[in-house]
Design a protein around this motif. Structure first.
Motif, mmCIF file in Angstrom:
data_model
loop_
_atom_site.group_PDB
_atom_site.id
_atom_site.type_symbol
_atom_site.label_atom_id
_atom_site.label_comp_id
_atom_site.label_asym_id
_atom_site.label_seq_id
_atom_site.Cartn_x
_atom_site.Cartn_y
_atom_site.Cartn_z
ATOM 1 N N ILE A 203 -1.381 4.428 -9.276
ATOM 2 C CA ILE A 203 -0.767 3.528 -10.254
ATOM 3 C C ILE A 203 0.377 2.739 -9.622
ATOM 4 C CG2 ILE A 203 0.580 3.470 -12.392
ATOM 5 C CD1 ILE A 203 -1.094 5.983 -13.244
ATOM 6 N N LEU A 204 1.197 3.422 -8.838
ATOM 7 C CA LEU A 204 2.304 2.726 -8.172
ATOM 8 C C LEU A 204 1.783 1.659 -7.216
ATOM 9 C CD1 LEU A 204 4.714 5.717 -7.466
ATOM 10 C CD2 LEU A 204 4.944 3.933 -9.215
ATOM 11 N N GLY A 205 0.615 1.889 -6.624
ATOM 12 C CA GLY A 205 -0.002 0.872 -5.778
ATOM 13 C C GLY A 205 -0.367 -0.372 -6.574
ATOM 14 N N TYR A 206 -0.852 -0.186 -7.789
ATOM 15 C CA TYR A 206 -1.141 -1.328 -8.655
ATOM 16 C C TYR A 206 0.146 -2.053 -9.047
ATOM 17 C CZ TYR A 206 -6.113 -0.318 -9.340
ATOM 18 O OH TYR A 206 -7.464 -0.128 -9.155
ATOM 19 N N TYR A 207 1.212 -1.294 -9.273
ATOM 20 C CA TYR A 207 2.477 -1.936 -9.611
ATOM 21 C C TYR A 207 2.960 -2.815 -8.454
ATOM 22 C CZ TYR A 207 3.026 1.273 -13.639
ATOM 23 O OH TYR A 207 2.879 1.959 -14.820
ATOM 24 N N GLU A 208 2.794 -2.346 -7.235
ATOM 25 C CA GLU A 208 3.172 -3.155 -6.075
ATOM 26 C C GLU A 208 2.321 -4.417 -5.989
ATOM 27 O OE1 GLU A 208 2.897 -0.731 -2.625
ATOM 28 O OE2 GLU A 208 4.481 0.664 -3.233
ATOM 29 N N SER A 209 1.027 -4.273 -6.268
ATOM 30 C CA SER A 209 0.134 -5.431 -6.257
ATOM 31 C C SER A 209 0.546 -6.441 -7.312
ATOM 32 C CB SER A 209 -1.308 -4.958 -6.498
ATOM 33 O OG SER A 209 -2.194 -6.044 -6.588
ATOM 34 N N ALA A 210 0.938 -5.960 -8.476
ATOM 35 C CA ALA A 210 1.357 -6.853 -9.555
ATOM 36 C C ALA A 210 2.590 -7.654 -9.160
ATOM 37 C CB ALA A 210 1.644 -6.045 -10.812
ATOM 38 N N ALA A 211 3.532 -7.019 -8.463
ATOM 39 C CA ALA A 211 4.748 -7.707 -8.042
ATOM 40 C C ALA A 211 4.443 -8.823 -7.046
ATOM 41 C CB ALA A 211 5.732 -6.713 -7.440
ATOM 42 N N LYS A 212 3.374 -8.657 -6.265
ATOM 43 C CA LYS A 212 2.992 -9.681 -5.289
ATOM 44 C C LYS A 212 2.216 -10.816 -5.951
ATOM 45 C CE LYS A 212 2.641 -6.320 -1.511
ATOM 46 N NZ LYS A 212 1.695 -5.606 -0.592
ATOM 47 N N ASP A 213 1.352 -10.462 -6.902
ATOM 48 C CA ASP A 213 0.456 -11.460 -7.490
ATOM 49 C C ASP A 213 1.026 -12.150 -8.717
ATOM 50 O OD1 ASP A 213 -1.389 -10.770 -5.573
ATOM 51 O OD2 ASP A 213 -2.524 -9.413 -6.874
#
Length: 487
Positions: free
Chosen positions: A342-352
């Motif tokens: 889930i934290l990996g998705y949060y990082e992706s969201a911050a980039k995209d």
């Protein structure tokens, strides 16, 4: 209490693993070991499969409707009598907030057994169709529905007790025999079910078997074994593909209830302030670990900022933490791997795009697999966080440019499990409901989740249906018998 969740059920006996090995059951809120669970080997699983095969082939379980109905009543009553023991075990191994257990997670799920008990009272397993001359000969015909045979039931960790009840009750009602294999993260929800069935019902030995293992290679035997006739799985789409491929070698019947990326669509005539906030808060229930949760909010482009503000305010008010506190609606996610995913998705969201609320590892607790409620916007509908199932407390808010665009975005993932649509003009909303490529649709907040309503998905959200009459019939074969009319 300990005896209820320590042993597997194989061929009517509560037993340890043949090799004596165990694996740890962890509390996701504390990371503490709360018990040891039998670590089944292939020999244990094969013993359970053989027992199920023998029970199906040599007893009258598949044809004795009265016995099946009586046993389901006994099982329901035993579960109700032990519900408080079940509750403490359930909260400990799942991290589900205790305040949610009276619902689908536990108490309501026990009551769902009544659906199949009631259905058995009047279901026609055999019915005639009109006499007809076929190829010059008159023929009477009977359409008969018979149990498919030995069922392998594989259940996940998010709502384990409910899903065990869902699969076991349908298969038993249909006259099948079962080997239930729960997720290794939540084994007690299945072991208790097996123990109560063994000690408080007349279910014959071998009809219901419960086997626990943390080894995926051992579990895969269920999908490939020639004595298993059908596999029913609730899990991720990736797992569903693997099970389907494994089962294809013996052409087993496969029922799959898989992932979702469900959308709530607001039409331009609907007041966002009525439900946008509650929908955002609902994403956090049980830490977002539900396949039908509405994790995408689609709003008219001109009202995007308003929707984001409403959702942010609601998420900021979500109470989360210790699952034993009745005030909390959100506890931890199930394990460290899921937290990190889930934290990996949060990082992706911050980039995209833009993370409006949350999106970071939390230092709120010293231990436990907790993540923050998170609100995401300003991402493309094709972005990873808008396409993939995060299975955490995350909501993505997306703009649309009218009804056709809303349908395009809502249907623009590989999933097809559920959708919601909100519009003051209900006929317009109903028109969209008929267009969405999903197995369930809610219009203006009306609830579809009920034991009389068939549940399942389109596209890569699965195959087959649970509940309704369809849930019973997914475990039945159809046979046509033709015979000459009496002279």
């Amino acid at each position: 209490m300990a005896a209820l969740n320590e042993r597997m059920l194989i061929d009517g006996e509560l037993a340890a693993a043949a090799g004596g090995r165990t694996f740890a059951n962890l509390n996701p809120a504390t990371e503490e070991v709360i018990g040891q669970v039998p670590e089944a080997e292939v020999t244990d699983l094969e013993r359970a499969i053989h027992a199920a095969r023998r029970a199906f082939d040599t007893t009258d379980w598949s044809t004795n409707v009265e016995l099946r109905s009586r046993c389901l009543v006994q099982l329901r009553d035993a579960l109700r009598e032990n519900v408080e023991t079940l509750r403490s075990l359930y909260v400990a191994e799942t991290g589900c907030p205790v305040g949610q257990t009276p619902g689908v997670a536990l108490d309501a799920a026990i009551g769902y057994l009544d659906h199949y008990i009631g259905l058995l009272a009047g279901y026609e397993f055999e019915h005639p169709i009109p006499t007809k001359t076929i190829m010059g000969m008159p023929a009477n015909r009977v359409i008969r529905r018979e149990a498919v045979g030995v069922v392998a039931a594989i259940t996940p960790w998010n709502y384990p007790f409910y899903l065990n009840i869902c699969k076991v009750s349908a298969a038993l009602a249909a006259g099948c025999t079962i080997v239930l294999k729960p997720a290794p993260d939540t084994p007690w929800s299945a072991l208790v079910l097996g123990a109560l069935a063994a000690e408080h019902t007349d279910i014959p030995p071998g009809v219901l078997n419960v086997v626990t293992t943390s080894d995926n290679e051992v579990a895969q035997v269920l999908a490939t074994h020639p004595e298993v006739d059908a596999v029913t799985l609730t899990g991720s789409t990736a797992t569903g593909r693997k099970v389907m491929a494994a089962a294809s070698g013996t052409v087993k019947r496969v029922t799959l209830e898989l992932g979702g990326k469900s959308a709530a669509v607001f039409l331009d005539d609907f007041p966002l302030e009525l439900v946008a906030g509650p929908l955002a808060g609902a994403v956090c229930i049980h830490a977002g670990q539900g396949c039908t949760q509405l994790t995408r909010l689609l709003v008219p482009r001109a009202r995007l900022d308003e929707a984001v503000d409403l959702a942010a305010a609601a998420m900021g008010q979500v109470q989360w933490g210790d699952p034993t506190d009745p005030a909390n609606v959100m506890g931890p996610v199930i394990n460290a791997a899921q937290r990190d995913r889930i934290l990996g998705y949060y990082e992706s969201a911050a980039k995209d795009g833009r993370v409006v609320v949350g999106g970071k590892p939390t230092d709120r607790f010293e231990r436990g697999y907790f993540v923050e409620p998170t609100l995401i916007t300003d991402v493309d509908p094709g972005a990873t966080v808008a396409q993939e199932e995060i299975f955490g407390p995350a909501l993505v808010v997306l703009p649309h440019d009218g009804d056709d665009d809303a349908v395009r975005i809502a249907d623009g993932t590989m999933y097809g499990l559920s959708t919601a649509v909100f519009g003051v003009d209900q006929e317009r909303a109903m028109g969209l409901a008929r267009r969405f490529r999903t197995g369930t649709v809610s219009v203006n907040g009306a609830q579809w989740f009920d034991v009389e309503s068939p549940f399942g998905g389109y596209k890569q959200s699965g195959l087959g249906r649970e509940w309704g009459t369809e849930g019973l019939e997914d475990f039945l074969e159809v046979k046509t018998i033709s015979f000459p009319p009496a002279r």
